[in-house]
Design a protein around this motif. Sequence first.
Motif, short mmCIF file in Angstrom:
data_model
loop_
_atom_site.label_atom_id
_atom_site.label_comp_id
_atom_site.label_asym_id
_atom_site.label_seq_id
_atom_site.Cartn_x
_atom_site.Cartn_y
_atom_site.Cartn_z
N ARG A 36 0.78 -1.17 0.04
CA ARG A 36 0.12 0.82 -0.23
C ARG A 36 0.58 1.55 0.44
O ARG A 36 0.88 2.04 -0.52
CB ARG A 36 -0.58 0.14 0.79
CG ARG A 36 -1.62 1.16 1.74
CD ARG A 36 -2.82 0.89 2.38
NE ARG A 36 -2.14 1.12 3.66
CZ ARG A 36 -1.96 0.17 4.79
NH1 ARG A 36 -2.13 -1.37 3.88
NH2 ARG A 36 -1.50 0.18 5.64
N VAL A 37 2.01 1.47 1.21
CA VAL A 37 2.93 2.52 0.95
C VAL A 37 3.67 2.49 -0.56
O VAL A 37 3.43 4.02 -0.85
CB VAL A 37 3.44 2.30 2.29
CG1 VAL A 37 4.55 3.35 2.05
CG2 VAL A 37 3.00 2.35 3.34
N LEU A 38 4.18 1.74 -0.78
CA LEU A 38 4.92 1.47 -2.24
C LEU A 38 4.34 2.42 -3.00
O LEU A 38 4.76 2.53 -4.14
CB LEU A 38 5.71 0.37 -2.07
CG LEU A 38 6.85 -0.11 -1.15
CD1 LEU A 38 7.73 -1.15 -1.23
CD2 LEU A 38 7.66 1.19 -1.11
N ARG A 39 2.73 1.34 -3.83
CA ARG A 39 1.92 1.94 -4.11
C ARG A 39 1.65 3.24 -5.06
O ARG A 39 1.54 4.02 -5.82
CB ARG A 39 0.94 0.88 -4.36
CG ARG A 39 1.34 -0.17 -4.87
CD ARG A 39 2.43 -0.65 -6.16
NE ARG A 39 1.96 -1.99 -6.56
CZ ARG A 39 3.07 -2.53 -7.76
NH1 ARG A 39 3.60 -1.67 -8.14
NH2 ARG A 39 3.32 -4.03 -7.65
N ARG A 40 1.83 3.80 -3.35
CA ARG A 40 1.59 5.50 -2.81
C ARG A 40 2.64 6.06 -3.65
O ARG A 40 2.25 7.19 -4.28
CB ARG A 40 0.83 4.91 -1.70
CG ARG A 40 0.50 7.25 -1.31
CD ARG A 40 0.29 7.11 -0.04
NE ARG A 40 -0.02 8.64 0.55
CZ ARG A 40 -0.78 9.14 1.14
NH1 ARG A 40 -1.26 7.75 2.58
NH2 ARG A 40 -1.76 10.61 1.46
#
Length: 344
Positions: A36-40
């Motif tokens: 979730r963080v990396l795709r953001r």
Amino acid sequence: MSSTRAPDEVDDPIGYFIEDLTYHGKTERTRDSYERVLRRFESFLDHDMTPASATHRDCMAFVHSLRGDAADSTVATYAAYLHRFYGYMTEVGVFEGNPMTLVMEEMDETVDKDPARRDVSIPAMREFVAGIRHPLHRALVVALLKTGMRVGELCNLDLRDLAIDDEEVRETFALGTRPALADRPNSLYVTPDATVGEELNGEARTASNKRKRATVIPIDDELMGTLKRWLAVRPDGPSSADPLFVGTAEGWGERLDPQAVRHVVERYAREAGWYRTGGGAAENVTPHYFRHFFTTHLRDRTGDRGVVKYLRGDVADDVIDTYTHNWGDQVRETYEANVYQLLR
């Protein structure tokens, strides 16, 4: 995509990283949080940019974009996730470098500078140290102020962790027998291996060291002289580990624990008007405050955050490796040229 592919075949670095987290045994919840963080972060980048081509400025911009919308702890967590992603991908050869290293150093600097914290000047600290006459108490305080180590790390020091280039002292004590100190005289070795309740060097420990990597800290003439005066009166104790700091009152000859050191510091801090019951971390001078004092003043004098972070023992592996390999040229020279004087 399989993580067994060669680095130059990876077209989705985030997917590659998440899959490797699976192989490393990370839970689905942890993997989902990372993704979730990396795709953001990936969505934040310009359309013609990828995580592989992002610079430290792109990473800083992403972290900055989180502020205001997220709590400080959340921002720190997101940054840590991104840092680990880049560190891992660099290690396995998919990326050429970790742009988050500099970002994390800058974030640490911001966290360290607490405007509400008591600000003790170097001259005021000299006055404080001058009032400590007991050789053990002075050795404890000067060691904390000159090295920036944590109180538990101080308590875990054994004689083998101290190297002093003095023939008379070496004839009396078995000092500096660690292999890492063989060519590093006048130094302290701080191990990452001490854990509460577990045996180290033949003795169960009452404190843990929080470092992930071993650190060799140079000692200057002031600290060396202070430690020599302590060794001259240090009582023998029952432990075969030969702890450096042992009790001279209750628990005669037994290794000091962190609470005992805190009591010593509190006693002198109260006398100086630097400690008040209920005062809190921002007001009271404690062993942890000495770590803050070391960080602030040495960093300001050197302008080299990397050396200071190496000495503190809280740098990333790639940075600590750099300073470990250049210990004599960079760490000792920088330290000795810039460390503040505390004794008159």
